[in-house]
Design an enzyme around this catalytic site. Structure first.
Site, PDB file in Angstrom:
ATOM      1  N   HIS A  12       0.831  -1.204   0.000  1.00 35.67           N
ATOM      2  CA  HIS A  12       0.000   0.000   0.000  1.00 35.67           C
ATOM      3  C   HIS A  12       0.869   1.260   0.000  1.00 35.67           C
ATOM      4  O   HIS A  12       0.544   2.252  -0.675  1.00 35.67           O
ATOM      5  CB  HIS A  12      -0.926   0.006   1.217  1.00 35.67           C
ATOM      6  CG  HIS A  12      -2.123  -0.869   1.079  1.00 35.67           C
ATOM      7  ND1 HIS A  12      -2.052  -2.243   1.046  1.00 35.67           N
ATOM      8  CD2 HIS A  12      -3.449  -0.564   0.960  1.00 35.67           C
ATOM      9  CE1 HIS A  12      -3.262  -2.760   0.927  1.00 35.67           C
ATOM     10  NE2 HIS A  12      -4.133  -1.758   0.857  1.00 35.67           N
TER      11      HIS A  12
ATOM     12  N   HIS B 264       1.529  -3.622   9.301  1.00 30.48           N
ATOM     13  CA  HIS B 264       2.950  -3.528   8.996  1.00 30.48           C
ATOM     14  C   HIS B 264       3.682  -2.874  10.155  1.00 30.48           C
ATOM     15  O   HIS B 264       3.089  -2.203  10.998  1.00 30.48           O
ATOM     16  CB  HIS B 264       3.194  -2.713   7.719  1.00 30.48           C
ATOM     17  CG  HIS B 264       2.689  -3.361   6.475  1.00 30.48           C
ATOM     18  ND1 HIS B 264       3.409  -4.303   5.776  1.00 30.48           N
ATOM     19  CD2 HIS B 264       1.524  -3.193   5.787  1.00 30.48           C
ATOM     20  CE1 HIS B 264       2.715  -4.696   4.721  1.00 30.48           C
ATOM     21  NE2 HIS B 264       1.575  -4.039   4.703  1.00 30.48           N
TER      22      HIS B 264
END
Length: 278
Positions: free
Chosen positions: A199, A241
């Site tokens: 992303h 993440h």
């Protein structure tokens, strides 16, 4: 004729008189057989050991003790780490600690669990499938050569991003944070790995692409940059993440745009490619 006292002394000392009246003394190097067997060696090896110098025996003993007591290589590396190793270990520990502290939307019962739906909406806005579908639709609906050129290169950039991120994830194989919940929208096989953030790479690359090739007003340009930052920040808040995954993803996406510019397709190649799509 020898006196009885001399006989007793000769018997005690183990000497035997010879034919000429002299006494023959036993050699010091000759040892009884039962002593040799007790030491577990034969006379030849005993003489060889006796002939060795003290320095040689001392050197061999020190070498055996050094090799026998030497630690394995990996233990020596742990006991004597390099400066680079210490720096990387410290950075990794700080990364894990900070990522866990910032994962305030990882679950509904987290401290900021109430804004988790908003973070997931931002997550979907940076997903690859909506961007691929949107670029393909705009390419199909575009009626100008300039618009088709921009959309075609954007589509190529998105495909290139998926390939590069997938390769890096498959090579690094870093697991996602332990507090992550795998409830993402449309995951793939490499999505179980964390480094880098796809992303973040897509947001940085698309933000540079849009700002460079679309004419936008100043507020829209600010919103584009703010959207890219929020997409990367949401990855840490949702626990998807670590901080270093997002930071590396931003850098990777920034330089991916340079690669797209180097591979930019000219309008002369559009008719042939559009004929294949039709």
């Amino acid at each position: 004729m020898p006196s009885p006292k001399a006989k007793n002394n000769s018997g005690r000392s183990g000497n035997s008189p010879g034919g000429n009246g002299r006494y023959e003394f036993m050699s010091l190097n000759r040892r009884p057989q039962h002593l040799l067997q007790r030491q577990g060696s034969d006379p030849t090896s005993a003489r060889l050991r006796a002939s060795e110098s003290p320095n040689r025996r001392r050197g061999s003993g020190s070498s055996n003790s050094s090799t026998g007591g030497q630690l394995p290589e990996e233990d020596c590396m742990r006991l004597n780490p390099s400066i680079v190793g210490i720096a990387l270990s410290s950075l990794l520990a700080m990364d894990l600690w900070l990522s866990k502290r910032l994962g305030v939307c990882a679950c509904e019962d987290s401290s900021w669990g109430s804004i988790r739906p908003l973070m997931k909406l931002i997550e979907i806005s940076g997903h690859g499938i909506p961007w691929l579908a949107g670029a393909a639709y705009c390419l199909y609906k575009s009626d100008s050569a300039a618009g088709q050129e921009v959309m075609l290169n954007l589509l190529m950039a998105l495909v290139l991003d998926l390939i590069l991120v997938g390769i890096v994830k498959a090579v690094v194989r870093r697991r996602r944070p332990a507090h992550n919940r795998m409830d993402m929208f449309a995951t793939f096989s490499v999505d179980r790995y964390s480094f880098p953030s796809g992303h973040a790479t897509r947001a940085a690359m698309c933000a540079r692409f849009v700002l460079a090739h679309l004419v936008l007003a100043a507020p829209l340009r600010v919103l584009t940059l703010l959207w890219a930052v929020l997409v990367g920040f949401s990855r840490v808040l949702l626990g998807r993440h670590n901080v270093t995954d997002v930071a590396f993803g931003f850098g990777m996406g920034y330089f991916q745009y340079n690669l797209v510019e180097a591979l930019w397709m000219s309008p002369a190649a559009l008719p042939g490619l559009m004929g294949q799509f039709a």
